[in-house]
Enzyme design. Structure first.
Site, PDB file in Angstrom:
ATOM      1  CG  HIS A  72      20.631 -13.090  -0.338  1.00  0.00           C
ATOM      2  ND1 HIS A  72      19.802 -12.808  -1.399  1.00  0.00           N
ATOM      3  CD2 HIS A  72      20.376 -12.113   0.572  1.00  0.00           C
ATOM      4  CE1 HIS A  72      19.080 -11.730  -1.140  1.00  0.00           C
ATOM      5  NE2 HIS A  72      19.417 -11.274   0.055  1.00  0.00           N
ATOM      6  CD  GLU A  77      16.780  -8.471  -3.382  1.00  0.00           C
ATOM      7  OE1 GLU A  77      16.575  -7.473  -2.657  1.00  0.00           O
ATOM      8  OE2 GLU A  77      17.603  -9.349  -3.122  1.00  0.00           O
ATOM      9  NE  ARG A 134      18.432 -12.997  -6.845  1.00  0.00           N
ATOM     10  CZ  ARG A 134      18.643 -12.059  -5.916  1.00  0.00           C
ATOM     11  NH1 ARG A 134      17.658 -11.292  -5.508  1.00  0.00           N
ATOM     12  NH2 ARG A 134      19.840 -11.881  -5.415  1.00  0.00           N
ATOM     13  CD  GLU A 169      20.822  -5.810  -2.267  1.00  0.00           C
ATOM     14  OE1 GLU A 169      21.044  -5.530  -1.087  1.00  0.00           O
ATOM     15  OE2 GLU A 169      19.737  -5.572  -2.833  1.00  0.00           O
ATOM     16  CE1 TYR A 178      13.308  -3.875  -2.132  1.00  0.00           C
ATOM     17  CE2 TYR A 178      15.666  -3.980  -2.593  1.00  0.00           C
ATOM     18  CZ  TYR A 178      14.456  -4.611  -2.364  1.00  0.00           C
ATOM     19  OH  TYR A 178      14.380  -5.968  -2.373  1.00  0.00           O
ATOM     20  CG  ASN A 198      18.897  -6.731  -6.105  1.00  0.00           C
ATOM     21  OD1 ASN A 198      18.606  -7.308  -7.161  1.00  0.00           O
ATOM     22  ND2 ASN A 198      19.426  -7.357  -5.086  1.00  0.00           N
TER      23      ASN A 198
HETATM   24  C1  FCB Z   1      17.814  -6.209  -0.153  1.00  0.00           C
HETATM   25  C2  FCB Z   1      18.169  -7.625   0.235  1.00  0.00           C
HETATM   26  C3  FCB Z   1      16.976  -8.496   0.550  1.00  0.00           C
HETATM   27  C4  FCB Z   1      15.951  -7.736   1.347  1.00  0.00           C
HETATM   28  C5  FCB Z   1      15.599  -6.454   0.645  1.00  0.00           C
HETATM   29  C6  FCB Z   1      14.517  -5.661   1.333  1.00  0.00           C
HETATM   30  O1  FCB Z   1      18.868  -5.355   0.128  1.00  0.00           O
HETATM   31  O2  FCB Z   1      18.929  -8.225  -0.791  1.00  0.00           O
HETATM   32  O3  FCB Z   1      17.443  -9.647   1.225  1.00  0.00           O
HETATM   33  O4  FCB Z   1      16.424  -7.509   2.630  1.00  0.00           O
HETATM   34  O5  FCB Z   1      16.736  -5.647   0.523  1.00  0.00           O
END
Ligand code: FCB
Length: 475
Positions: A124, A375, A80, A169, A300, A298
């Site tokens: 992006h 992501e 991607r 995002e 985290y 995405n």
């Molecule tokens: C996301 C972004 C990517 C990168 C990661 C850590 O929010 O899409 O570009 O910065 O975090």
């Protein structure tokens, strides 16, 4: 819950990695490219760590062949990446620059030759600066410009790329770009933040229609959302109300119109003192709600919130960078708390249960829609050992636990078709510059040499066998 000893994925599961244009390409003044908001922002003193910019980044523009060879080496089945709007339509208007498109044609051909499925993200975060000068995302015209750009790229690459993502995002574009100002263009205007969110939604809808008009019907169109998993510190009704507010501002503001054709009424109520939403015109909601072929998520870390009687000062705990301005308009009475547990180098708590929860939520929110994790990954302070090897057992543990959470969601009935590790290689981490390393491949910023970390080898084995290898202690 302990993970089963063997975690095996369905055979068609895609094992991918992700990057974005400004974070890796460099060559910012080459072949007719004009500045984007991230060029301007990163060159503004005080905006990025150490004043770092994407001018060179990891020079992927010149090294893409080697980078694709590396991906093939790692056995990735998908990649991607994003297109730099300023490279293919400098200034954001007018005819396409063929030499800019040619770079992506070559990249795609290289990927296809190695049997790696390309997935294109159109946007992006790198808006052409001239469109920001004309008002940026708070202005409606930017959505029309995006649709035109989508058509250009769809016409050029729709014959050979099947997977398309309109926006990455949009929350970050709107709320960090126009709200807290920690991302380009660095504005801090709560009303502009919500206007930007609406016009990003409109851009997604119009862009989806524009792509479909020029691309073969087999191609899939999706969007990548960084929807938050928002948890309350207690079951107190005031804390649950805080969750509702942040859920509306982080999630409902996008998935409401995109998946369901409406904004949450509670969002309108909570932001009434900030904006009257009069820029939502007749027909916009129908234009935004386009049938999608997939949804990108995405993930985290989760968020933990409570209600506060009064606004709190001090460092922000929502994980989105230091700013005196809140990214959350109308949520001054919400406090973010540090979630307990181990953290990555970003300060983000490691919690794979959040990924499972996120997937299950969207499996219910959008029944029948295939999901991709577009992501997921972790930053660590990786350093080569004296032999030049980079051991990153923490990243392996992170990937293992999060992939196991994905597998659990599949077992629980979610239709997750693939996973894109963020990121293929270390790169320009926005306001953090080069100091946060998310790559499975280490980049030496003096020589730009690439060295696969032990996590890259681990991931390659997972991709090859479809089964997660065990997490081994550092060698
Ligand atoms: C996301 C972004 C990517 C990168 C990661 C850590 O929010 O899409 O570009 O910065 O975090």
């Amino acid at each position: 819950m302990p993970e089963p000893l063997t975690v095996t994925f369905p055979p068609a599961f895609l094992w991918g990695a992700a990057t974005s244009a400004y974070q890796i390409e460099g060559a910012v003044r080459q072949d007719g490219r004009t500045p984007s908001i991230w060029d301007t922002f990163s060159h503004t003193p005080g905006k990025t760590a150490g004043g770092e910019t994407g001018d060179i980044a990891v020079d992927h523009y010149h090294r893409y062949r080697d980078d694709v060879a590396l991906m093939a080496d790692l056995g990735l089945s998908a990649y991607r990446f994003s297109i730099s709007w300023s490279r293919v339509q400098p200034t954001g208007r007018g005819p396409a620059v063929q030499v800019g498109l040619d770079f992506y044609r070559r990249l795609v051909d290289e990927l296809l030759a190695k049997g790696i499925k390309p997935a294109i993200t159109l946007y992006h975060w790198d808006l052409p600066q001239e469109l920001e000068d004309a008002g940026g995302w708070p202005e409606r015209d930017t959505a029309y410009r995006f649709a035109e750009y989508a058509q250009i790229v769809g016409e050029a690459l729709g014959d050979r790329v099947e997977q398309w993502i309109t926006l990455n995002e949009p929350w970050c574009s709107a709320f960090l770009g126009y709200g807290s100002g920690v991302h380009a263009p660095g504005r801090t205007d709560p009303a502009a933040t919500l206007r930007a969110a609406h016009h990003l939604n409109l851009a997604h809808g119009l862009g989806t229609s524009a792509l479909r008009a020029v691309m073969p019907a087999r191609n899939q169109v999706a969007i990548s959302l960084n929807s938050s998993v928002v948890r309350p510190v207690s079951q107190d009704p005031a804390d649950l109300m805080a969750v509702q507010k942040i859920d509306d501002l982080a999630n409902g503001v996008f998935h409401g119109p995109i998946l369901h054709g409406s904004y949450p009424p509670s969002l309108f109520a909570a932001t009434a003192s900030v904006t009257d939403w009069s820029y939502v015109q007749d027909g916009d909601l129908a234009a935004i709600r386009q049938p999608l072929d997939a949804l990108g998520l995405n993930y985290y870390t989760p968020a933990l919130v409570s209600a506060t009687a009064e606004a709190t000062a001090g460092p922000r705990a929502d994980g989105h960078g230091a700013s005196d301005h809140s990214p959350w308009p109308g949520a001054e009475d919400v406090t973010f708390h540090q979630t307990p547990g181990e953290r990555t180098e970003m300060g983000w708590t490691i919690d794979p249960t959040g990924l499972h929860e996120l997937i299950m939520r969207y499996a219910a929110e959008a029944p029948g829609l295939p999901l991709y994790i577009t992501e997921n990954g972790a930053a660590y302070d990786d350093k080569p050992d004296p032999d030049g090897n980079v051991h990153d057992p923490e990243r392996i543990a992170y990937l293992h636990s999060h992939l196991a959470a994905v597998r659990r969601a599949i077992t629980d009935g979610a239709d997750v078709r693939g996973y894109y590790l963020w990121s293929l290689m270390d790169n320009f981490e926005w306001a953090y510059g080069y100091e946060k390393r998310f790559g499975a491949v280490y980049v030496d910023y003096t020589t730009l040499a690439r060295t696969p970390k032990s996590s890259a080898r681990w991931y390659a084995e997972a991709a090859r066998t479809g089964t997660l290898p065990p997490v081994r202690p550092a060698a």
